[in-house]
Design a protein around this motif. Structure first.
Motif, PDB file in Angstrom:
ATOM      1  N   GLU B  91      -8.617  13.662   1.617  1.00  0.00           N
ATOM      2  CA  GLU B  91      -9.081  13.116   0.344  1.00  0.00           C
ATOM      3  C   GLU B  91      -9.126  14.131  -0.801  1.00  0.00           C
ATOM      4  O   GLU B  91      -8.724  13.817  -1.916  1.00  0.00           O
ATOM      5  CB  GLU B  91     -10.444  12.438   0.516  1.00  0.00           C
ATOM      6  CG  GLU B  91     -11.665  13.349   0.621  1.00  0.00           C
ATOM      7  CD  GLU B  91     -11.776  14.059   1.951  1.00  0.00           C
ATOM      8  OE1 GLU B  91     -11.397  13.462   2.966  1.00  0.00           O
ATOM      9  OE2 GLU B  91     -12.227  15.213   1.982  1.00  0.00           O
ATOM     10  N   HIS B 108      -0.293  -3.176  -4.945  1.00  0.00           N
ATOM     11  CA  HIS B 108      -1.137  -3.867  -3.976  1.00  0.00           C
ATOM     12  C   HIS B 108      -0.569  -5.215  -3.533  1.00  0.00           C
ATOM     13  O   HIS B 108      -0.882  -5.692  -2.447  1.00  0.00           O
ATOM     14  CB  HIS B 108      -2.557  -4.055  -4.544  1.00  0.00           C
ATOM     15  CG  HIS B 108      -3.329  -2.775  -4.557  1.00  0.00           C
ATOM     16  ND1 HIS B 108      -4.694  -2.730  -4.475  1.00  0.00           N
ATOM     17  CD2 HIS B 108      -2.918  -1.494  -4.617  1.00  0.00           C
ATOM     18  CE1 HIS B 108      -5.091  -1.459  -4.504  1.00  0.00           C
ATOM     19  NE2 HIS B 108      -4.031  -0.703  -4.599  1.00  0.00           N
ATOM     20  N   LEU B 122     -13.077   1.780   0.664  1.00  0.00           N
ATOM     21  CA  LEU B 122     -12.211   1.561  -0.484  1.00  0.00           C
ATOM     22  C   LEU B 122     -12.932   2.004  -1.746  1.00  0.00           C
ATOM     23  O   LEU B 122     -14.158   2.126  -1.769  1.00  0.00           O
ATOM     24  CB  LEU B 122     -11.844   0.071  -0.596  1.00  0.00           C
ATOM     25  CG  LEU B 122     -10.967  -0.467   0.532  1.00  0.00           C
ATOM     26  CD1 LEU B 122     -10.783  -1.961   0.384  1.00  0.00           C
ATOM     27  CD2 LEU B 122      -9.619   0.232   0.549  1.00  0.00           C
ATOM     28  N   ASP B 123     -12.165   2.216  -2.809  1.00  0.00           N
ATOM     29  CA  ASP B 123     -12.734   2.517  -4.116  1.00  0.00           C
ATOM     30  C   ASP B 123     -13.656   3.740  -4.080  1.00  0.00           C
ATOM     31  O   ASP B 123     -14.738   3.724  -4.647  1.00  0.00           O
ATOM     32  CB  ASP B 123     -13.498   1.277  -4.624  1.00  0.00           C
ATOM     33  CG  ASP B 123     -13.729   1.344  -6.115  1.00  0.00           C
ATOM     34  OD1 ASP B 123     -12.960   2.053  -6.792  1.00  0.00           O
ATOM     35  OD2 ASP B 123     -14.674   0.708  -6.596  1.00  0.00           O
ATOM     36  N   ASP B 127     -10.288   8.371  -5.486  1.00  0.00           N
ATOM     37  CA  ASP B 127      -9.209   7.485  -5.926  1.00  0.00           C
ATOM     38  C   ASP B 127      -9.775   6.108  -6.226  1.00  0.00           C
ATOM     39  O   ASP B 127      -9.714   5.202  -5.396  1.00  0.00           O
ATOM     40  CB  ASP B 127      -8.117   7.418  -4.843  1.00  0.00           C
ATOM     41  CG  ASP B 127      -6.925   6.566  -5.283  1.00  0.00           C
ATOM     42  OD1 ASP B 127      -6.782   6.360  -6.503  1.00  0.00           O
ATOM     43  OD2 ASP B 127      -6.161   6.141  -4.410  1.00  0.00           O
ATOM     44  N   ASN B 130      -8.249   2.527  -5.347  1.00  0.00           N
ATOM     45  CA  ASN B 130      -7.138   2.807  -4.425  1.00  0.00           C
ATOM     46  C   ASN B 130      -5.779   2.618  -5.084  1.00  0.00           C
ATOM     47  O   ASN B 130      -4.863   2.030  -4.537  1.00  0.00           O
ATOM     48  CB  ASN B 130      -7.231   1.922  -3.178  1.00  0.00           C
ATOM     49  CG  ASN B 130      -8.331   2.396  -2.278  1.00  0.00           C
ATOM     50  OD1 ASN B 130      -9.504   2.138  -2.538  1.00  0.00           O
ATOM     51  ND2 ASN B 130      -7.976   3.151  -1.260  1.00  0.00           N
ATOM     52  N   SER B 133      -3.733   5.541  -3.046  1.00  0.00           N
ATOM     53  CA  SER B 133      -3.852   5.876  -1.635  1.00  0.00           C
ATOM     54  C   SER B 133      -4.470   4.745  -0.837  1.00  0.00           C
ATOM     55  O   SER B 133      -5.228   3.942  -1.363  1.00  0.00           O
ATOM     56  CB  SER B 133      -4.708   7.133  -1.478  1.00  0.00           C
ATOM     57  OG  SER B 133      -6.033   6.842  -1.823  1.00  0.00           O
ATOM     58  N   VAL B 134      -4.107   4.707   0.447  1.00  0.00           N
ATOM     59  CA  VAL B 134      -4.637   3.710   1.363  1.00  0.00           C
ATOM     60  C   VAL B 134      -5.170   4.440   2.592  1.00  0.00           C
ATOM     61  O   VAL B 134      -4.475   5.279   3.146  1.00  0.00           O
ATOM     62  CB  VAL B 134      -3.528   2.720   1.775  1.00  0.00           C
ATOM     63  CG1 VAL B 134      -4.008   1.804   2.880  1.00  0.00           C
ATOM     64  CG2 VAL B 134      -3.057   1.922   0.586  1.00  0.00           C
ATOM     65  N   PRO B 135      -6.410   4.129   3.011  1.00  0.00           N
ATOM     66  CA  PRO B 135      -7.008   4.870   4.128  1.00  0.00           C
ATOM     67  C   PRO B 135      -6.186   4.753   5.410  1.00  0.00           C
ATOM     68  O   PRO B 135      -5.685   3.667   5.722  1.00  0.00           O
ATOM     69  CB  PRO B 135      -8.369   4.212   4.316  1.00  0.00           C
ATOM     70  CG  PRO B 135      -8.635   3.458   3.077  1.00  0.00           C
ATOM     71  CD  PRO B 135      -7.323   3.137   2.453  1.00  0.00           C
ATOM     72  N   ASN B 265      -5.508   9.729   3.976  1.00  0.00           N
ATOM     73  CA  ASN B 265      -4.952   8.525   3.367  1.00  0.00           C
ATOM     74  C   ASN B 265      -3.444   8.599   3.256  1.00  0.00           C
ATOM     75  O   ASN B 265      -2.881   9.681   3.107  1.00  0.00           O
ATOM     76  CB  ASN B 265      -5.529   8.348   1.954  1.00  0.00           C
ATOM     77  CG  ASN B 265      -6.960   7.880   1.991  1.00  0.00           C
ATOM     78  OD1 ASN B 265      -7.644   8.005   2.995  1.00  0.00           O
ATOM     79  ND2 ASN B 265      -7.395   7.319   0.891  1.00  0.00           N
TER      80      ASN B 265
END
Lengths: 267, 357
Positions: B91, B108, B122-123, B127, B130, B133-135, B265
């Motif tokens: 992160e 998205h 999220l959020d 970031d 999001n 990036s996506v976890p 992420n």
């Protein structure tokens, strides 16, 4: 020849043992059926089978060989030309400067050479991959070839060149019929040095690989970081055996070239 | 001369033959078709079967490369000259990459599976929304200890480590923020603390831990702890899980004073050649079944709520790896400290490492 004393024999044995023990330790465990290097369970060739079943790895091995052969060849040609240029430099000052500049490249740390290539290549827009690795390898091999070839040229008797010129040989004839045949052993030595340097170079290559192209030493490094699979042992053992074969091959070639009663002139 | 020319020809012929072989192999493997996806991930951080499955489903050929530290990855991407379609940084690096404009925004609408991600993950501040990036995985930093060596001694907090009984038993990781964070947490400060007095206090506190420290190591801590070479280790939760699979005598605990919560992420670097395939891959990895299989293999905690349904109940209910709300509230995400503060952390850590035992 003087007889080697007992003490120095022991010293030799101990030294070689220290140098080779880690390699043999590693090779020994490549036949281990267990998962780690902590205890030997039983004999197996599974790790080697796994290696040969891996196409990606095979491609990497072949890429490494191609890079080594091409870079060694090209740098040998450039290096011989460079050595001749240094030899023919008239003024002593120029000669020494050229030679020192060449030597600086040999002693400067690989990491710095690698990092500067990375910056250079990305600046002039060369994509990291086959070409960038090849160029970098040629660059660090040339000084090595120069160093290997130069003494051979220096040791050549200059009267031979004058004699050839007297007998009406052109400059080109002198080069191809007198100088090159005489320094052939040096050229081969340079070629093999460049070959081994290129095969096992890690630091420079690490910086300039990318876009899916890697060489064996970089791949071994990232495998080792991933965890200690005995795959690495198997791969390293093969690499060691291959290098040994190269050394033996080099030995026979030089032996053949060092036959006595050669005057240096060939048809 | 003849000899030289012969040798030259031989070498060239051999090289040419090798090039043809490699080209053939590459074509057979589909690497030259143009429809490829290059992934840049941590070592051993994906179930490779999933890559094959993705290739089968989409016809896209995956080129998989690995890195061993966030910084190494960042350098390669910053320098350009590479074209990774997916990277998996932690992160605090995402924050930096975003600032330096190295990332492509994620569309998205092409990643519908994002709905399966726990809203807790999220959020986040590094970031918002999001956008980039996506976890992928998340985890904690905690203490791993061996009950075989320590008997029925239980460790629950950072401060337990200072017990003189543990002389020469502790393995630390060679990472400034983890070790400084441990000291700060044990004093009740935040692990993002920027107060120099607090930091100096923390430094003194870890100096006093030196009699108990056996070594400060890198990734090899896994093997050392697994083989019971040391009783206690400061580890990431994923490492802990891997050790627990191999050795039944170890326990992992997230200390009660609080600890670090981290994320890796998936991002799409600016230099990506095939962003379309990158989106497809991200969506594929977020599929609950796929995420569950990947989690089973890697051992870190998945942010995918739906995936939990496909996993062992035992794992999912394990509070050491899926801490409850109360515990998560005590966990902190590393904030970007800024260059100077980070350098100060590193300096203190270096001084600590040079501290005489």
């Amino acid at each position: 020849m003087k007889k080697i004393s007992k003490l120095s024999t022991i010293y030799l044995i101990v030294m070689f043992f220290i140098l080779y023990a880690p390699i043999f330790y590693l090779m020994f465990y490549s036949f281990n059926s267990g998962e780690t290097m902590y205890q030997f369970e039983s004999f197996t060739l599974d790790w080697y089978k796994e290696l040969f079943g891996n196409t990606r790895l095979l491609i990497i091995v072949l890429n490494t060989a191609i890079i080594a052969l091409l870079s060694a060849t090209i740098s040998t040609i450039l290096g011989v030309a460079g050595a001749l240029a240094i030899y023919y430099a008239r003024r002593r000052r120029v000669k020494n400067t050229l030679l020192s500049l060449n030597n600086v490249l040999i002693v400067s740390p690989d990491v710095i050479i690698g990092a500067s290539f990375l910056i250079l290549f990305t600046m002039i827009g060369i994509k990291l991959g086959f070409i960038s690795v090849l160029l970098a390898h040629i660059a660090f091999s040339v000084p090595i070839v120069v160093i290997m070839v130069l003494p051979k040229i220096e040791e050549m008797n200059t009267s031979m060149i004058y004699a050839a010129l007297d007998l009406g040989a052109s400059r080109w004839n002198v080069l191809t019929k007198v100088i090159l045949p005489y320094i052939t052993p040096g050229i081969f030595a340079g070629f093999f040095m460049a070959l081994t340097y290129s095969l096992d170079d890690f630091a420079v290559t690490f910086f300039v690989t990318g876009n899916g192209f890697t060489t064996l030493s970089v791949e071994i490094y990232s495998l080792a970081r991933r965890g200690v699979s005995l795959n690495i042992n198997a791969l390293s053992s093969l690499l060691f055996v291959f290098t040994m074969l190269l050394v033996v091959g080099y030995y026979f070639i030089t032996k053949r070239n060092n036959r006595p009663n050669r005057l240096g002139v060939r048809q | 001369m003849k000899q030289l020319i012969r040798a030259l020809l031989a070498v060239l012929i051999v090289s040419f033959a090798l090039i043809v072989i490699v080209y053939r192999l590459n074509t057979a493997q589909g690497y030259t078709s143009g429809n490829t996806l290059t992934i840049f991930n941590w070592g051993d951080y994906i179930d490779e079967e999933l890559i094959e499955k993705f290739e089968e489903e989409t016809g896209i050929k995956v080129i998989y490369e690995t890195f061993d530290s966030n910084e190494a990855m960042l350098t390669k991407i910053e320098q350009g000259g590479t074209s990774y379609d997916i990277a998996v940084p932690s992160e605090y690096i995402i924050d930096k990459m975003r600032e330096e404009d190295l990332l492509l925004p994620i569309d998205h609408s092409k990643v519908p599976n994002l709905q399966y991600i726990d809203s807790r993950f999220l959020d986040l501040p590094f970031d918002h929304g999001n956008k980039y990036s996506v976890p992928y995985f998340w985890g904690t930093v905690g203490i791993l200890y061996n009950t075989n060596i320590l008997g029925d001694r239980e460790i629950t907090s950072w401060n337990d480590l200072w017990d003189p009984d543990f002389k020469n038993q502790i393995l630390l990781v060679d990472s400034a923020r983890e070790v400084m964070g441990m000291a700060l947490n044990s004093l009740g400060y935040s692990l993002n603390d920027k107060d120099k007095n607090h930091l100096l206090e923390a430094k003194q506190k870890i100096d006093s831990l030196t009699p108990n420290i056996k070594a400060i190591v890198g990734d090899e801590n896994r093997l050392l702890l697994q083989n019971e070479e040391a009783a206690i280790g400061l580890v990431w939760s994923g490492t802990a899980q891997e050790i627990m699979w191999e050795n039944e005598n170890v326990e992992y605990v997230v200390p009660e004073e609080g600890s670090n919560l981290w994320f890796d992420n998936m991002v799409i670097p600016k230099t990506a050649k095939n962003p379309e395939a990158a989106h497809q891959f991200i969506n594929f990895m977020l599929d609950p079944e796929v995420a569950a299989q990947n989690t089973d293999y890697v051992g870190y905690s998945t942010p995918n709520i739906e995936a939990l349904k496909y996993m062992d109940e035992e794992t999912v209910n394990d509070e050491r790896f899926y801490p409850d709300e109360e515990m998560t509230a005590k966990l902190e995400v590393y904030e970007n400290l800024g260059k100077r503060m980070l350098a100060y952390y590193n300096d203190l850590f270096l001084e600590f490492k040079m501290h005489k035992k």
